[in-house]
Design a protein around this motif. Structure first.
Motif, PDB file in Angstrom:
ATOM      1  N   LEU A 194       0.836  -1.198   0.000  1.00 40.09           N
ATOM      2  CA  LEU A 194       0.000   0.000   0.000  1.00 40.09           C
ATOM      3  C   LEU A 194       0.874   1.252   0.000  1.00 40.09           C
ATOM      4  O   LEU A 194       1.872   1.330   0.729  1.00 40.09           O
ATOM      5  CB  LEU A 194      -0.911   0.026   1.223  1.00 40.09           C
ATOM      6  N   GLY A 195       0.476   2.231  -0.789  1.00 40.16           N
ATOM      7  CA  GLY A 195       1.237   3.457  -0.888  1.00 40.16           C
ATOM      8  C   GLY A 195       1.356   4.205   0.421  1.00 40.16           C
ATOM      9  O   GLY A 195       2.354   4.893   0.665  1.00 40.16           O
ATOM     10  N   GLU A 196       0.366   4.064   1.291  1.00 38.52           N
ATOM     11  CA  GLU A 196       0.393   4.784   2.571  1.00 38.52           C
ATOM     12  C   GLU A 196       1.525   4.314   3.473  1.00 38.52           C
ATOM     13  O   GLU A 196       1.876   5.003   4.436  1.00 38.52           O
ATOM     14  CB  GLU A 196      -0.943   4.634   3.289  1.00 38.52           C
ATOM     15  N   TRP A 197       2.115   3.163   3.174  1.00 39.76           N
ATOM     16  CA  TRP A 197       3.237   2.663   3.970  1.00 39.76           C
ATOM     17  C   TRP A 197       4.577   3.236   3.511  1.00 39.76           C
ATOM     18  O   TRP A 197       5.600   3.018   4.178  1.00 39.76           O
ATOM     19  CB  TRP A 197       3.322   1.140   3.866  1.00 39.76           C
ATOM     20  N   ASP A 214      -1.054  -1.182  -4.792  1.00 40.13           N
ATOM     21  CA  ASP A 214      -2.306  -0.436  -4.904  1.00 40.13           C
ATOM     22  C   ASP A 214      -2.093   0.861  -5.683  1.00 40.13           C
ATOM     23  O   ASP A 214      -0.966   1.230  -6.036  1.00 40.13           O
ATOM     24  CB  ASP A 214      -2.943  -0.194  -3.527  1.00 40.13           C
ATOM     25  N   ASP A 215      -3.186   1.561  -5.966  1.00 36.49           N
ATOM     26  CA  ASP A 215      -3.106   2.791  -6.760  1.00 36.49           C
ATOM     27  C   ASP A 215      -2.139   3.790  -6.152  1.00 36.49           C
ATOM     28  O   ASP A 215      -1.376   4.464  -6.861  1.00 36.49           O
ATOM     29  CB  ASP A 215      -4.488   3.442  -6.844  1.00 36.49           C
ATOM     30  N   ASP A 216      -2.170   3.903  -4.842  1.00 40.46           N
ATOM     31  CA  ASP A 216      -1.413   4.947  -4.158  1.00 40.46           C
ATOM     32  C   ASP A 216       0.093   4.756  -4.299  1.00 40.46           C
ATOM     33  O   ASP A 216       0.853   5.727  -4.249  1.00 40.46           O
ATOM     34  CB  ASP A 216      -1.817   4.988  -2.677  1.00 40.46           C
ATOM     35  N   VAL A 217       0.532   3.506  -4.474  1.00 38.53           N
ATOM     36  CA  VAL A 217       1.960   3.261  -4.711  1.00 38.53           C
ATOM     37  C   VAL A 217       2.405   4.029  -5.955  1.00 38.53           C
ATOM     38  O   VAL A 217       3.421   4.732  -5.954  1.00 38.53           O
ATOM     39  CB  VAL A 217       2.240   1.752  -4.879  1.00 38.53           C
ATOM     40  N   TYR A 218       1.637   3.912  -7.015  1.00 36.23           N
ATOM     41  CA  TYR A 218       1.988   4.571  -8.273  1.00 36.23           C
ATOM     42  C   TYR A 218       1.771   6.084  -8.199  1.00 36.23           C
ATOM     43  O   TYR A 218       2.577   6.860  -8.732  1.00 36.23           O
ATOM     44  CB  TYR A 218       1.165   3.984  -9.418  1.00 36.23           C
ATOM     45  N   LEU A 219       0.716   6.497  -7.547  1.00 33.92           N
ATOM     46  CA  LEU A 219       0.409   7.922  -7.483  1.00 33.92           C
ATOM     47  C   LEU A 219       1.439   8.697  -6.665  1.00 33.92           C
ATOM     48  O   LEU A 219       1.668   9.883  -6.904  1.00 33.92           O
ATOM     49  CB  LEU A 219      -0.989   8.129  -6.907  1.00 33.92           C
ATOM     50  N   ARG A 220       2.063   8.039  -5.698  1.00 34.04           N
ATOM     51  CA  ARG A 220       3.081   8.685  -4.870  1.00 34.04           C
ATOM     52  C   ARG A 220       4.469   8.665  -5.519  1.00 34.04           C
ATOM     53  O   ARG A 220       5.371   9.380  -5.072  1.00 34.04           O
ATOM     54  CB  ARG A 220       3.172   7.992  -3.509  1.00 34.04           C
ATOM     55  N   LEU A 247      -4.747   3.561 -14.214  1.00 33.00           N
ATOM     56  CA  LEU A 247      -4.458   4.946 -13.853  1.00 33.00           C
ATOM     57  C   LEU A 247      -3.952   5.747 -15.049  1.00 33.00           C
ATOM     58  O   LEU A 247      -4.289   6.931 -15.198  1.00 33.00           O
ATOM     59  CB  LEU A 247      -3.421   4.978 -12.726  1.00 33.00           C
TER      60      LEU A 247
END
Length: 313
Positions: A194-197, A214-220, A247
């Motif tokens: 997960l990107g939040e990690w 997850d999406d957030d990995v790429y978005l970050r 995405l």
């Protein structure tokens, strides 16, 4: 004539460092437009997988085929003549993954990195930890997988194999917080990372399904790098979610901003400041890389006088 090479004859030819050098040259050829990229094919009902590629600079193309529960074969052709150069028992599929990840780690991690997080404890976890320990002076591996017994078992096996400290962790997040970079190899039906990690200064390396992040990995991410954009776009299992492709098609990520490893190596794409950037790397699962290793094995076998010449007429 076709050179028939038994698996037993060629299984020990390549080590990690030699495989990395072979693939380094191949990625450079890819960046120069001299590699034919074809997405792997899988016939799901029979468990058969076929990867195809062309090495125009070497005048060779071919395929590797495998069946679930069986072993791989490689067929190597000469492009200019169409002749079948070799049929070989191919045993380097895992080494191709190891060498690819090793090259990516060389490019995307701090040379002083000492601690790596390993998310997953399955068949390919050790093959991607081995290059991490080969190219960086790793002192500690922090492993997490969903089943406590599996991660404890793997910690024992990996500690002995790598001759370094391997600790089973209670959560992926705890492993990542203490790590200099992150390796991911799972068969999870949902995102395992997960990107939040994640934080700036980390690099993450994945070799599994396209829904592993997850999406957030790429978005970050400050840099997203894959081995083949062609392979990413044409992944065989269309039923799986493909966050990177979704995405990009939705406009959240510019597809032109996604780099290929060969373009990093050739200098076409710059690597951002490692200390301030989140870098995401995905191995795009074979093809021309396997054929490059098979071509090297073929030439080395000819040099050593190995194999049996047979006629297909």
């Amino acid at each position: 004539m076709t050179l028939l090479l038994k698996r037993s004859e060629v299984s020990g030819f390549l080590d990690l460092r030699q495989a990395m050098r072979v693939l380094e040259q191949t990625f450079s050829e890819q960046s120069a437009g001299q590699v034919k990229q074809v997405a792997p094919l899988r016939f799901m009902n029979r468990g058969m997988r076929m990867v195809v590629g062309g090495l125009e600079a070497q005048d060779k193309n071919g395929l590797r085929v495998s069946v679930t529960g069986g072993k791989s074969l490689a067929l190597l052709f000469e492009i200019s003549s169409g002749n079948l150069l070799s049929l070989m028992g191919y045993s380097y599929s895992e080494l191709r993954i190891s060498a690819t990840v090793g090259l990516a780690i060389e490019w995307f991690t701090n040379p002083q990195a000492k601690t790596v997080a390993m998310i997953g404890s399955g068949r390919l976890a050790l093959p991607i930890l081995e290059p991490a320990c080969a190219v960086r002076s790793i002192e500690r591996v922090l492993v997490y997988s969903r089943t406590a017994a599996n991660r404890e078992r793997f910690a024992g096996v990996a500690s002995e194999a790598l001759n370094t400290s391997v600790v089973a962790m209670a959560s992926a997040q705890a492993a990542i917080e203490a790590a200099d970079f992150v390796l991911v190899s799972t068969n999870s039906p949902a995102a395992a990372l997960l990107g939040e990690w994640l934080r700036p200064g980390l690099a993450v390396f994945g070799i599994g399904r396209p829904n592993e992040f997850d999406d957030d990995v790429y978005l970050r991410a400050n840099l997203i790098c894959v081995t083949s954009k062609t392979h990413e776009l044409d992944y065989y299992d269309r039923k799986l979610d493909q966050p990177l492709i979704r995405l990009s098609q939705g406009g959240a990520i510019a597809w032109d901003s996604v780099a290929e490893l060969g373009d990093i190596m050739s200098g076409k794409v710059a690597v951002p400041d490692l200390s301030r950037s989140l870098i995401v790397f995905r191995d795009s699962q074979g093809g021309y890389g396997d054929l490059a290793l098979a071509a090297w094995v073929y030439e080395e076998s000819r040099r050593r006088g190995l194999g049996q010449e047979v006629s297909t007429e």
